[in-house]
Scaffold this active site. Structure first.
Site, PDB file in Angstrom:
ATOM      1  N   THR A  65      62.625 144.296  29.243  1.00 26.13           N
ATOM      2  CA  THR A  65      63.622 143.251  29.207  1.00 26.13           C
ATOM      3  C   THR A  65      62.814 142.106  29.334  1.00 26.13           C
ATOM      4  OG1 THR A  65      63.178 142.932  31.770  1.00 26.13           O
ATOM      5  CG2 THR A  65      64.978 144.629  31.113  1.00 26.13           C
ATOM      6  N   SER A  90      62.821 149.584  42.390  1.00 24.62           N
ATOM      7  CA  SER A  90      61.870 149.541  41.622  1.00 24.62           C
ATOM      8  C   SER A  90      60.678 150.517  41.723  1.00 24.62           C
ATOM      9  CB  SER A  90      61.200 147.991  41.578  1.00 24.62           C
ATOM     10  OG  SER A  90      59.827 147.871  40.984  1.00 24.62           O
ATOM     11  N   ILE A 125      60.827 148.901  32.183  1.00 26.17           N
ATOM     12  CA  ILE A 125      61.929 148.843  31.319  1.00 26.17           C
ATOM     13  C   ILE A 125      61.842 147.368  30.473  1.00 26.17           C
ATOM     14  CG2 ILE A 125      64.301 148.950  30.920  1.00 26.17           C
ATOM     15  CD1 ILE A 125      63.358 151.103  32.800  1.00 26.17           C
ATOM     16  N   ASP A 167      74.164 131.486  42.723  1.00 26.46           N
ATOM     17  CA  ASP A 167      72.866 131.901  42.933  1.00 26.46           C
ATOM     18  C   ASP A 167      72.703 132.433  44.314  1.00 26.46           C
ATOM     19  OD1 ASP A 167      70.307 131.234  44.033  1.00 26.46           O
ATOM     20  OD2 ASP A 167      69.985 129.214  43.354  1.00 26.46           O
ATOM     21  N   ASN A 172      71.568 143.066  41.920  1.00 23.02           N
ATOM     22  CA  ASN A 172      70.336 143.245  40.809  1.00 23.02           C
ATOM     23  C   ASN A 172      69.732 141.932  40.522  1.00 23.02           C
ATOM     24  OD1 ASN A 172      69.644 144.470  38.026  1.00 23.02           O
ATOM     25  ND2 ASN A 172      70.362 142.532  37.575  1.00 23.02           N
ATOM     26  N   TYR A 184      57.406 140.709  45.739  1.00 18.30           N
ATOM     27  CA  TYR A 184      58.253 141.589  45.220  1.00 18.30           C
ATOM     28  C   TYR A 184      57.994 142.836  45.645  1.00 18.30           C
ATOM     29  CZ  TYR A 184      60.392 143.560  40.775  1.00 18.30           C
ATOM     30  OH  TYR A 184      61.110 144.426  39.994  1.00 18.30           O
ATOM     31  N   ASP A 213      75.611 134.879  37.427  1.00 16.57           N
ATOM     32  CA  ASP A 213      74.438 134.520  37.064  1.00 16.57           C
ATOM     33  C   ASP A 213      73.940 133.252  37.304  1.00 16.57           C
ATOM     34  OD1 ASP A 213      72.313 136.420  35.140  1.00 16.57           O
ATOM     35  OD2 ASP A 213      71.757 134.224  35.572  1.00 16.57           O
TER      36      ASP A 213
END
Ligand SMILES: NC(=O)c1ccc[n+]([C@@H]2O[C@H](COP(=O)([O-])OP(=O)(O)OC[C@H]3O[C@@H](n4cnc5c(N)ncnc54)[C@H](O)[C@@H]3O)[C@@H](O)[C@H]2O)c1
Ligand SMILES: O=C(O)[C@H](O)[C@@H](O)[C@H](O)[C@H](O)CO
Length: 254
Positions: free
Chosen positions: A192, A144, A190, A65, A92, A157, A42
């Site tokens: 999150t 997605s 979802i 990163d 992810n 996106y 992460d």
């Protein structure tokens, strides 16, 4: 093979980007439950450490990163030094910029593509020679709804998640002879931190999303975690180039 073995990830090592939060953390948690060792990569050191602590000895936190593509080879080297191998890569990590096109700068658009597409490509490219050497592996992408339908205000996106469909199919085709399977999970909406932030204070959008989801609820991160486990498991050994939609019916419903 019995059912337990078919779905087991015992002895496998998974590398999950953005593994410290939301869907990445759920995938890590489910994969650990299925027997895997998991590297939680992460951007944020604290997030990675906290996530790994929660999962115990089978989870290893690492800072990475994904947009720093020049670091991909060195990062894969550092991971392999700790684990010896990576059987499962989950691309992810994701960012999100919500703005009308007139306000979205080219740099902001590029920054989204740099993480989702260019970063995922670079990390996959760095790992593939080792997977080939090992005789195979499994690469997953978090796709997605935006891979399939148009959603407003997130042009970067949309472009990134649609690009995944081509990347998944192309790499699946290219890498199958080497025993490497390439698939995606396409989550619906979802619950999150990313989704919460995106719809914060926008009840109209929230209601619109729930309105088009036949199950009338946001999904749970674990719904995506178990789907990823399946795709990485021996049970899916003939599945490649596929994108598994897990969305409470949002794509097919009204
Ligand atoms: N939540 C949803 O409804 C939903 C739906 C479809 C797809 N997705 C996708 O799922 C993935 C995870 O999203 P989430 O909802 O869990 O979000 P989240 O914000 O909870 O988690 C994202 C994680 O990625 C990390 N990250 C961000 N940029 C990074 C980078 N450059 N390098 C490494 N790590 C980075 C963050 O630190 C964070 O821990 C994203 O690709 C997102 O696009 C989410
Ligand atoms: O309005 C929307 O549809 C949401 O903002 C989406 O763009 C989500 O944020 C995305 O699915 C990642 O969570």
């Amino acid at each position: 093979m019995n059912a337990e073995n078919a779905f087991s990830l015992a002895g496998k090592t998974a590398l999950i980007t953005g593994g410290g939060s939301g869907l990445g953390f759920a995938m890590a948690s489910c994969m650990v439950a299925a027997g895997a060792t998991v590297v939680i990569a992460d951007l944020n050191e604290e997030t990675a450490k906290r996530a790994a602590e929660e999962l115990g000895a089978a989870a290893i936190p690492m800072v990475y990163d994904v947009s720093k593509t020049e670091m991909a080879d060195a990062f894969v080297g550092a991971v392999l030094e700790k684990t010896g191998k990576v059987d499962i890569l989950v691309n992810n990590a994701g960012n999100h910029k919500k703005k009308p096109i007139e306000e979205m700068t080219v740099a902001e658009f590029e920054a989204v593509l740099d993480v989702h597409v260019v970063g995922a490509f670079a990390l996959t490219k760095a790992l593939v020679p080792f997977m080939k050497q090992a005789g195979g592996g499994s690469v997953l992408f978090t796709a997605s709804m935006a891979s399939f339908i148009g959603t407003p205000l997130v042009s970067g996106y949309q472009a990134a998640k649609s690009a995944y469909l081509g990347l998944i199919r192309g790499l699946a085709s290219e890498l199958s002879p080497s025993g490497i399977r390439v698939n995606g999970v396409a989550p619906g909406w979802i619950d999150t931190p990313m989704l919460r932030k995106a719809i914060e204070g926008d009840d109209a959008r929230k209601n619109k999303i729930l309105g088009r989801t036949p199950m009338k609820t946001f999904g749970k991160p674990e719904d995506i975690g178990w789907a990823a486990c399946y795709l990485a498991s021996p049970a899916a050994s003939f599945v490649t180039g596929h994108v598994l939609v897990v969305d409470g019916g949002a794509l097919i419903g009204f």
